[in-house]
Design an enzyme around this catalytic site. Structure first.
Site, PDB file in Angstrom:
ATOM      1  N   LYS A 112      81.042  55.890  83.364  1.00  0.00           N
ATOM      2  CA  LYS A 112      79.978  55.078  83.962  1.00  0.00           C
ATOM      3  C   LYS A 112      80.374  54.688  85.386  1.00  0.00           C
ATOM      4  O   LYS A 112      81.242  53.846  85.605  1.00  0.00           O
ATOM      5  CB  LYS A 112      79.712  53.801  83.164  1.00  0.00           C
ATOM      6  CG  LYS A 112      78.392  53.172  83.619  1.00  0.00           C
ATOM      7  CD  LYS A 112      78.318  51.673  83.491  1.00  0.00           C
ATOM      8  CE  LYS A 112      78.907  50.893  84.620  1.00  0.00           C
ATOM      9  NZ  LYS A 112      78.198  51.025  85.907  1.00  0.00           N
ATOM     10  N   GLU A 155      92.564  48.098  85.560  1.00  0.00           N
ATOM     11  CA  GLU A 155      93.057  48.154  86.949  1.00  0.00           C
ATOM     12  C   GLU A 155      92.183  47.203  87.735  1.00  0.00           C
ATOM     13  O   GLU A 155      90.999  47.481  87.955  1.00  0.00           O
ATOM     14  CB  GLU A 155      92.937  49.576  87.517  1.00  0.00           C
ATOM     15  CG  GLU A 155      93.793  50.616  86.824  1.00  0.00           C
ATOM     16  CD  GLU A 155      95.275  50.502  87.129  1.00  0.00           C
ATOM     17  OE1 GLU A 155      95.682  49.579  87.874  1.00  0.00           O
ATOM     18  OE2 GLU A 155      96.035  51.327  86.594  1.00  0.00           O
ATOM     19  N   CYS A 172      91.897  48.250  96.540  1.00  0.00           N
ATOM     20  CA  CYS A 172      92.614  47.278  95.699  1.00  0.00           C
ATOM     21  C   CYS A 172      94.053  47.108  96.164  1.00  0.00           C
ATOM     22  O   CYS A 172      94.669  46.091  95.892  1.00  0.00           O
ATOM     23  CB  CYS A 172      92.557  47.724  94.249  1.00  0.00           C
ATOM     24  SG  CYS A 172      93.052  49.421  94.034  1.00  0.00           S
ATOM     25  N   GLU A 217      90.874  37.740  97.103  1.00  0.00           N
ATOM     26  CA  GLU A 217      90.709  39.144  97.478  1.00  0.00           C
ATOM     27  C   GLU A 217      89.388  39.261  98.227  1.00  0.00           C
ATOM     28  O   GLU A 217      88.315  39.154  97.625  1.00  0.00           O
ATOM     29  CB  GLU A 217      90.679  40.033  96.222  1.00  0.00           C
ATOM     30  CG  GLU A 217      90.577  41.499  96.579  1.00  0.00           C
ATOM     31  CD  GLU A 217      90.401  42.401  95.368  1.00  0.00           C
ATOM     32  OE1 GLU A 217      89.593  42.071  94.490  1.00  0.00           O
ATOM     33  OE2 GLU A 217      91.077  43.441  95.317  1.00  0.00           O
TER      34      GLU A 217
HETATM   35  P1  NAD Z   1      83.021  45.102  89.330  1.00  0.00           P
HETATM   36  O1  NAD Z   1      83.952  44.475  88.361  1.00  0.00           O
HETATM   37  O2  NAD Z   1      81.860  44.309  89.804  1.00  0.00           O
HETATM   38  O3  NAD Z   1      82.417  46.442  88.724  1.00  0.00           O
HETATM   39  C1  NAD Z   1      83.224  47.484  88.276  1.00  0.00           C
HETATM   40  C2  NAD Z   1      82.475  48.292  87.232  1.00  0.00           C
HETATM   41  O4  NAD Z   1      82.257  47.485  86.082  1.00  0.00           O
HETATM   42  C3  NAD Z   1      81.097  48.774  87.679  1.00  0.00           C
HETATM   43  O5  NAD Z   1      80.883  50.078  87.194  1.00  0.00           O
HETATM   44  C4  NAD Z   1      80.170  47.783  86.990  1.00  0.00           C
HETATM   45  O6  NAD Z   1      78.898  48.328  86.729  1.00  0.00           O
HETATM   46  C5  NAD Z   1      80.910  47.545  85.688  1.00  0.00           C
HETATM   47  N1  NAD Z   1      80.563  46.304  85.001  1.00  0.00           N
HETATM   48  C6  NAD Z   1      80.074  45.156  85.535  1.00  0.00           C
HETATM   49  N2  NAD Z   1      79.858  44.234  84.567  1.00  0.00           N
HETATM   50  C7  NAD Z   1      80.226  44.812  83.392  1.00  0.00           C
HETATM   51  C8  NAD Z   1      80.246  44.368  82.036  1.00  0.00           C
HETATM   52  N3  NAD Z   1      79.854  43.135  81.696  1.00  0.00           N
HETATM   53  N4  NAD Z   1      80.699  45.218  81.090  1.00  0.00           N
HETATM   54  C9  NAD Z   1      81.136  46.450  81.421  1.00  0.00           C
HETATM   55  N5  NAD Z   1      81.116  46.932  82.682  1.00  0.00           N
HETATM   56  C10 NAD Z   1      80.683  46.126  83.660  1.00  0.00           C
HETATM   57  O7  NAD Z   1      83.946  45.598  90.521  1.00  0.00           O
HETATM   58  P2  NAD Z   1      83.495  46.303  91.885  1.00  0.00           P
HETATM   59  O8  NAD Z   1      82.918  45.249  92.767  1.00  0.00           O
HETATM   60  O9  NAD Z   1      82.701  47.537  91.602  1.00  0.00           O
HETATM   61  O10 NAD Z   1      84.902  46.798  92.449  1.00  0.00           O
HETATM   62  C11 NAD Z   1      85.715  46.008  93.247  1.00  0.00           C
HETATM   63  C12 NAD Z   1      86.909  45.502  92.461  1.00  0.00           C
HETATM   64  O11 NAD Z   1      87.620  46.584  91.872  1.00  0.00           O
HETATM   65  C13 NAD Z   1      87.912  44.785  93.308  1.00  0.00           C
HETATM   66  O12 NAD Z   1      88.345  43.614  92.683  1.00  0.00           O
HETATM   67  C14 NAD Z   1      89.076  45.773  93.403  1.00  0.00           C
HETATM   68  O13 NAD Z   1      90.323  45.205  93.648  1.00  0.00           O
HETATM   69  C15 NAD Z   1      89.016  46.429  92.067  1.00  0.00           C
HETATM   70  N6  NAD Z   1      89.697  47.722  92.103  1.00  0.00           N
HETATM   71  C16 NAD Z   1      90.907  47.850  91.465  1.00  0.00           C
HETATM   72  C17 NAD Z   1      91.590  49.048  91.512  1.00  0.00           C
HETATM   73  C18 NAD Z   1      92.916  49.227  90.839  1.00  0.00           C
HETATM   74  O14 NAD Z   1      93.307  50.368  90.611  1.00  0.00           O
HETATM   75  N7  NAD Z   1      93.620  48.184  90.468  1.00  0.00           N
HETATM   76  C19 NAD Z   1      91.036  50.125  92.198  1.00  0.00           C
HETATM   77  C20 NAD Z   1      89.820  49.954  92.841  1.00  0.00           C
HETATM   78  C21 NAD Z   1      89.148  48.742  92.770  1.00  0.00           C
END
Ligand code: NAD
Length: 453
Positions: free
Chosen positions: A154, A229, A263, A356
């Site tokens: 997804k 992650e 990240c 962040e």
């Molecule tokens: P987000 O948590 O808003 O969304 C991530 C994913 O989760 C999306 O596909 C979203 O549709 C889905 N999602 C949202 N609510 C959900 C729920 N209730 N149940 C299941 N899935 C759900 O994050 P974002 O804004 O897309 O990404 C940014 C964040 O990702 C930052 O905090 C960044 O640090 C982190 N990130 C971490 C890594 C790592 O490897 N540690 C890598 C890239 C990004």
């Protein structure tokens, strides 16, 4: 069925419209995946490897299209987007060797032969964020498929296009129907079903810490396996004995790459007090030199932020009365542009030091000595990555061992190689991706004892 219109963040034009999958279609996909996984588990290890290598070849053949698509969907500079597509190919090739190397153990016991097997978990749901859509998807799906699982992917709402294309390429390469399905949709609908549908046996989530905690709590209900992650607020620690020219020249690329939507962004630069002034003198021209502009231009180093909503969120961290040391440049006009920004907060607990921001904003703070540097570096709920700049080898090792983070680099800002493990300490995550052991995290260890008497 609802839909989502993808907007090009560099010029705000409409790119395409994507149909979104609902909860019922997600459940149907899970049913197809359960069946496909059972057949896949019976495919010989060598044939699994061959199909994954064909998938890698298909990605390579489509590299320019994937890169251009990512550029238009996410605003990534074209050279970076090409690297990302090439990385997906490389990750697939790396894990194509894994099916033939999923070695169990033979353990000495009395009265028989004892062996262990690494059995596939079943169906794996991979949920990705919008910042690196292709690469992060591959970190989940490639080792999961190699270990004999089916995968449902997804993508994030804002950035579905390259994931959808990867799903098509998998089929073109000959992967069986249903084995790797891409389901664009809302996190609260499709992602949530990955957590609640018992047919999905593991969730791999990359995204924000707040959503990750919710997913972990939801998975507990079925004792569902989970890899997380999450966010980061990594420190770039510069000691006075470092090559300051090199450290200052590299610092912008440690935080402003992908417009800071990384990240691993080193969004706190910690500088030993005796070198602070000199470092800032060197940092200013380095920040001014970051080439921010048209993602289609081969010389561009930084593109726009991903969306209008995210632009608003990042801007909120730099109000007019911010303690700005200096800023780089950004284009005027349409697009979600944000100039690289260097802040010098007077307090170590300012929210620009602790939150962040996920944009091209960095906070620079002085420290007194090695102990103070470590206190400051570890004063965060996160623990994903970090850098240490020093010419003292002993100090480099001491500090690298003492920073509570999963991925550290000395005299560089490198974090991600597909052949080395990646993941976070503390609230930056749970489990590790990439590296030689990643397929094992998509298996259950089974112990079998065969009596010889
Ligand atoms: P987000 O948590 O808003 O969304 C991530 C994913 O989760 C999306 O596909 C979203 O549709 C889905 N999602 C949202 N609510 C959900 C729920 N209730 N149940 C299941 N899935 C759900 O994050 P974002 O804004 O897309 O990404 C940014 C964040 O990702 C930052 O905090 C960044 O640090 C982190 N990130 C971490 C890594 C790592 O490897 N540690 C890598 C890239 C990004």
């Amino acid at each position: 069925m609802s839909s989502y219109t993808v907007i090009n963040p560099a010029d705000e034009s409409e790119v395409s419209t994507v149909e979104l999958v609902d909860a019922q279609a997600t459940d149907e996909a899970v049913t197809r995946a359960v069946a496909a996984q059972k057949s896949w588990a019976r495919v010989s290890p060598a044939d699994k490897g061959t199909l994954l290598r064909r998938f890698a070849e298909a990605v390579d053949g489509d590299l320019e299209n994937l890169a251009t698509t990512e550029m238009r969907n996410s605003g990534h500079p074209i050279t970076q987007a090409r690297w990302e597509a090439g990385h997906v190919r490389d990750v697939l090739n790396y894990y194509a060797a894994a099916p033939e190397r999923l070695f169990g153990r033979q353990i000495p016991v009395a009265g028989g032969l004892d062996v262990t097997f690494h059995e596939p978990i079943g169906v794996v749901g991979v949920i990705t964020p919008w910042n690196f859509p292709m690469t992060i998807a591959a970190w989940g799906f490639a080792p999961a498929l190699a270990a004999g699982n089916a995968v449902l992917l997804k993508p994030a709402e804002w950035t579905p296009l390259t994931s959808i294309r990867l799903g098509e390429l998998a089929l073109e390469a000959g992967l069986p129907e249903g084995l790797f399905q891409v389901l664009p949709g809302h996190g609260s609908i499709v992602g949530e079903r990955f957590v609640t549908n018992p047919g999905v046996r593991k969730v791999v989530f990359t995204g924000s810490t707040v959503v990750g905690k919710r997913i972990m709590a939801g998975c507990a209900d079925q004792v569902k396996r989970v890899t997380l992650e999450l966010g980061g607020k990594s420190a770039n620690i510069v000691f006075a004995d470092a090559d300051l020219e090199k450290a200052a020249a590299a610092a912008p690329y440690g935080v402003f790459e992908n417009a800071g939507q990384d990240c691993c962004a080193r969004s706190r630069i910690l500088v030993e007090r005796s070198a602070y002034e000199r470092f800032m003198e060197l940092l200013e021209p380095a920040v001014a030199a970051v080439r921010v502009g048209d993602p289609g231009d081969e010389g561009t180093e930084m593109g726009p932020l991903v969306s209008a909503e995210h632009h608003t969120a990042v801007s909120a961290y730099v109000p007019d009365d911010s303690q700005v040391a200096f800023r780089g440049t950004a284009p005027e006009g349409p697009g979600y542009w944000f100039a690289p920004t260097v802040l010098v907060p007077s307090s170590r607990t300012d929210r620009v030091v602790t939150d962040e921001i996920f944009g091209p904003v960095v906070a620079v703070l002085p420290f007194d000595d090695e102990e103070d540097a470590l206190t400051l570096a570890n004063a965060t709920v996160f623990g994903l990555s970090g850098s240490i700049w020093t010419r003292d080898v002993g100090r480099a090792i001491r500090v690298a061992r003492s920073v509570d983070a999963g991925n550290l680099s000395v005299n560089s800002h490198s974090s991600v190689r597909y052949s080395t493990p990646f993941g976070g300490f503390k609230q930056s995550g749970l489990g590790r991706e990439l590296g030689p052991d990643a397929p094992l995290s998509f298996t259950e260890t089974k112990n079998v004892f065969l009596a010889v008497e």
